[in-house]
Write a protein that holds these residues in place. Structure first.
Motif, PDB file in Angstrom:
ATOM      1  N   LYS A  63       0.394   3.624  -3.195  1.00  0.00           N
ATOM      2  CA  LYS A  63       0.001   5.234  -3.321  1.00  0.00           C
ATOM      3  C   LYS A  63       1.126   6.125  -2.713  1.00  0.00           C
ATOM      4  O   LYS A  63       1.157   6.764  -4.259  1.00  0.00           O
ATOM      5  CB  LYS A  63       0.162   5.406  -1.587  1.00  0.00           C
ATOM      6  CG  LYS A  63      -1.188   4.444  -1.468  1.00  0.00           C
ATOM      7  CD  LYS A  63      -1.541   4.754  -0.628  1.00  0.00           C
ATOM      8  CE  LYS A  63      -3.397   4.399   0.155  1.00  0.00           C
ATOM      9  NZ  LYS A  63      -4.013   5.098   1.421  1.00  0.00           N
ATOM     10  N   ASP A  90      -9.092   1.932   2.193  1.00  0.00           N
ATOM     11  CA  ASP A  90      -9.602   3.560   3.609  1.00  0.00           C
ATOM     12  C   ASP A  90     -10.250   3.135   3.633  1.00  0.00           C
ATOM     13  O   ASP A  90     -11.784   2.594   2.139  1.00  0.00           O
ATOM     14  CB  ASP A  90      -9.246   4.768   2.036  1.00  0.00           C
ATOM     15  CG  ASP A  90      -7.656   4.728   2.337  1.00  0.00           C
ATOM     16  OD1 ASP A  90      -6.159   5.220   3.350  1.00  0.00           O
ATOM     17  OD2 ASP A  90      -6.968   4.585   0.390  1.00  0.00           O
ATOM     18  N   LYS A  91     -10.935   4.032   4.435  1.00  0.00           N
ATOM     19  CA  LYS A  91     -12.735   4.338   4.750  1.00  0.00           C
ATOM     20  C   LYS A  91     -13.051   5.357   3.691  1.00  0.00           C
ATOM     21  O   LYS A  91     -12.623   6.502   3.610  1.00  0.00           O
ATOM     22  CB  LYS A  91     -12.215   4.161   6.101  1.00  0.00           C
ATOM     23  CG  LYS A  91     -11.772   3.372   7.302  1.00  0.00           C
ATOM     24  CD  LYS A  91     -11.719   3.383   8.014  1.00  0.00           C
ATOM     25  CE  LYS A  91     -11.144   1.697   9.695  1.00  0.00           C
ATOM     26  NZ  LYS A  91     -11.231   2.704  10.930  1.00  0.00           N
ATOM     27  N   GLY A 126      -6.861   6.664  -3.740  1.00  0.00           N
ATOM     28  CA  GLY A 126      -7.493   5.933  -2.163  1.00  0.00           C
ATOM     29  C   GLY A 126      -7.275   4.090  -2.762  1.00  0.00           C
ATOM     30  O   GLY A 126      -7.306   4.663  -3.830  1.00  0.00           O
ATOM     31  N   THR A 143       0.992  -1.004   0.256  1.00  0.00           N
ATOM     32  CA  THR A 143      -0.065   0.265   0.601  1.00  0.00           C
ATOM     33  C   THR A 143       0.774   1.221   0.109  1.00  0.00           C
ATOM     34  O   THR A 143       0.935   2.402  -1.164  1.00  0.00           O
ATOM     35  CB  THR A 143      -0.913   0.139   1.490  1.00  0.00           C
ATOM     36  OG1 THR A 143      -1.982  -0.934   1.155  1.00  0.00           O
ATOM     37  CG2 THR A 143      -1.830   1.475   1.454  1.00  0.00           C
TER      38      THR A 143
END
Length: 479
Positions: free
Chosen positions: A213, A362-363, A225, A209
């Protein structure tokens, strides 16, 4: 005590004046004439108040009981106002669930053949595909035939500015050449480079991740995201054909990847400010070119790590990107149908890479967009084709949202020869991210009262129907 009150009032007035000065400078830099005038008047009023404050302080007025009471009342009012504007309102729990929070019925996966772009570009009159599609959708045949008479998605490019062969058209076509060149099957679904073929690099989800990113941001993405893919947001059938691979038309798109890396790139405020004229379509295509460049490299990077990946950009989509972006925490869906981000508002374009590389999702976020859009309605008021609904959200394919009228919007594109972007231009969230605007958005994203206060202020300073702005000299409208 009276000295303390006087000192505190001086600090508050000075801070307000500095914010007012910052806003005035911001309006000048943005070339916002109306906002600059009102900001100048506001700053002048603040300076007069400060001069009056200093005069009264010199006379000893604030040492009297009446003066001290006036200071205390002023400070109390300011404190109460700040408290109610800055405190965090109750969260929108549905937004914090992402797209799942807005599903209210049965959702059917979107058939790419049915979207207006695919119908315009990839259903050729007289072809077998034409017969198959309009036998299933006879209600669309008449509209689509009339729309094809205007040309492709942008009709006669540049017609609004009477420069069908002018510099802005040349710039637009230069930008769009990039996604056109980067859309073959081998590019969007890359194979590992021979140097790393048959090798899989061991990475923890956390490491992968961070690297994915970081690489996306290094390549030029402004926001990134990650989400675990909800199969509902993958197209059901292939509908867009660009390389004569007609055997793919109508073919089922499998849901064979678990994660999506979704990124956004910022669109220039000055070029979008000229909407619906040709400078704005230059900027759209520049961002689509950037999205193609980013997604192809990011997909290749993941493939070279030893995992399958597919690039999604203007000339090849396997998924609907806005709901994926919502689930990846990049923003919320606005009234105008665009993703609304905290940093740039709707002034962005999206790209994505889907993959099976294990990643950390991600949220979703609650930015107050749903509440703000329910109040504002400026995009709907200013929409030239009246394609954006003025009313409340409604159920659309099992989801509760505002539904853009794609046909009337697309028809307007054909008339003006651009992708319009007026809704993007007038949105209060689309302003430059200068210091005062960042402060305002911090209030707006946290507090319901602030959304109402600053919506009124935006109408006062910028107007209910803001006019198009002058683009940079190189993109002027003189052809």
């Amino acid at each position: 005590m009276k000295e303390v009150l006087t000192f505190a009032a001086g600090i508050v007035l000075t801070a307000q004046a500095l914010v007012g000065l910052s806003f005035f400078i911001s309006c000048l830099r943005e070339r916002e004439k109306r906002a600059s005038i009102f900001a100048g008047l506001q700053l002048t009023a603040m300076l007069l108040i400060i001069i009056l404050f200093l005069y009264l302080r010199g006379t000893g007025f604030f040492q009297t009981t009446l003066g001290a009471a006036l200071l205390a009342l002023t400070l109390l009012t300011a404190a109460i106002g700040f408290f109610f504007l800055f405190r965090r309102s109750a969260p929108n729990l549905n937004s914090l669930k992402g797209t799942k929070g807005h599903i209210v019925g049965g959702v059917k996966r979107v058939d790419e053949r049915e979207i207006v772009f695919a119908r315009n570009r990839s259903i050729r009159p007289g072809s077998a595909e034409y017969e198959v599609f309009y036998n299933e959708h006879p209600e669309l045949e008449s509209y689509d035939a009339k729309r094809r008479e205007r040309g492709g998605p942008l009709g006669q490019l540049g017609s609004i500015d009477r420069e069908r062969e002018g510099p802005n058209v040349a710039a637009t076509m230069a930008c769009i050449s990039i996604p056109m060149h980067l859309s073959t099957p081998k590019q969007v679904k890359p194979s590992p480079h021979p140097v790393v073929k048959d090798r899989k690099i061991a990475l923890t989800p956390e490491e992968a991740t961070e690297k994915v990113k970081g690489f996306a941001l290094h390549l030029g993405a402004d926001l990134v995201g990650i989400t675990e893919i909800n199969p509902l947001w993958v197209y059901s059938m292939r509908g867009e054909i660009f390389h004569d691979n007609w055997e793919d038309w109508g073919r089922e798109i499998p849901v064979d990847h678990q994660y999506a890396v979704v990124f956004a790139t910022e669109m220039s405020l000055r070029l979008v400010g000229a909407a619906p004229h040709t400078p704005t379509v230059i900027e759209s295509m520049r961002n689509y070119a950037k999205g193609a460049y980013l997604s192809i490299q990011l997909a290749s990077y993941i493939t070279n790590l030893g995992y399958p990946a597919t690039a999604n950009h203007l000339r090849y989509y396997e998924a609907v990107l806005v709901p994926l972006a919502v689930d990846a925490g990049l923003g919320e869906l606005g009234r105008l149908g665009y993703l609304m981000t905290k940093k740039f508002g709707p002034r962005i374009r999206l790209g994505a890479v889907t993959t099976n590389l294990p990643l950390i999702p991600d949220k979703p976020v609650d930015l107050g967009v749903e509440d703000f859009c329910g109040i504002c309605k400026k995009c709907a008021v200013c929409c030239p084709s009246q394609s954006i609904p003025m009313g409340e959200q409604a159920e659309v394919n099992g989801t509760l949202r505002w539904k853009l009228n794609a046909e009337t919007c697309f028809d307007y594109w054909g008339k003006v020869g651009t992708d319009c972007n007026v809704c993007m231009r007038v949105c209060p969230w689309a302003h430059a991210r200068t210091f005062p605007h960042r402060i305002i958005l911090e209030f707006v994203s946290r507090n319901r009262l602030a959304r109402r206060v600053f919506n009124v202020m935006d109408n006062v300073f910028y107007g209910r129907k803001p006019k198009s702005k002058e683009p940079p000299a190189w993109a002027n409208l003189k052809g």
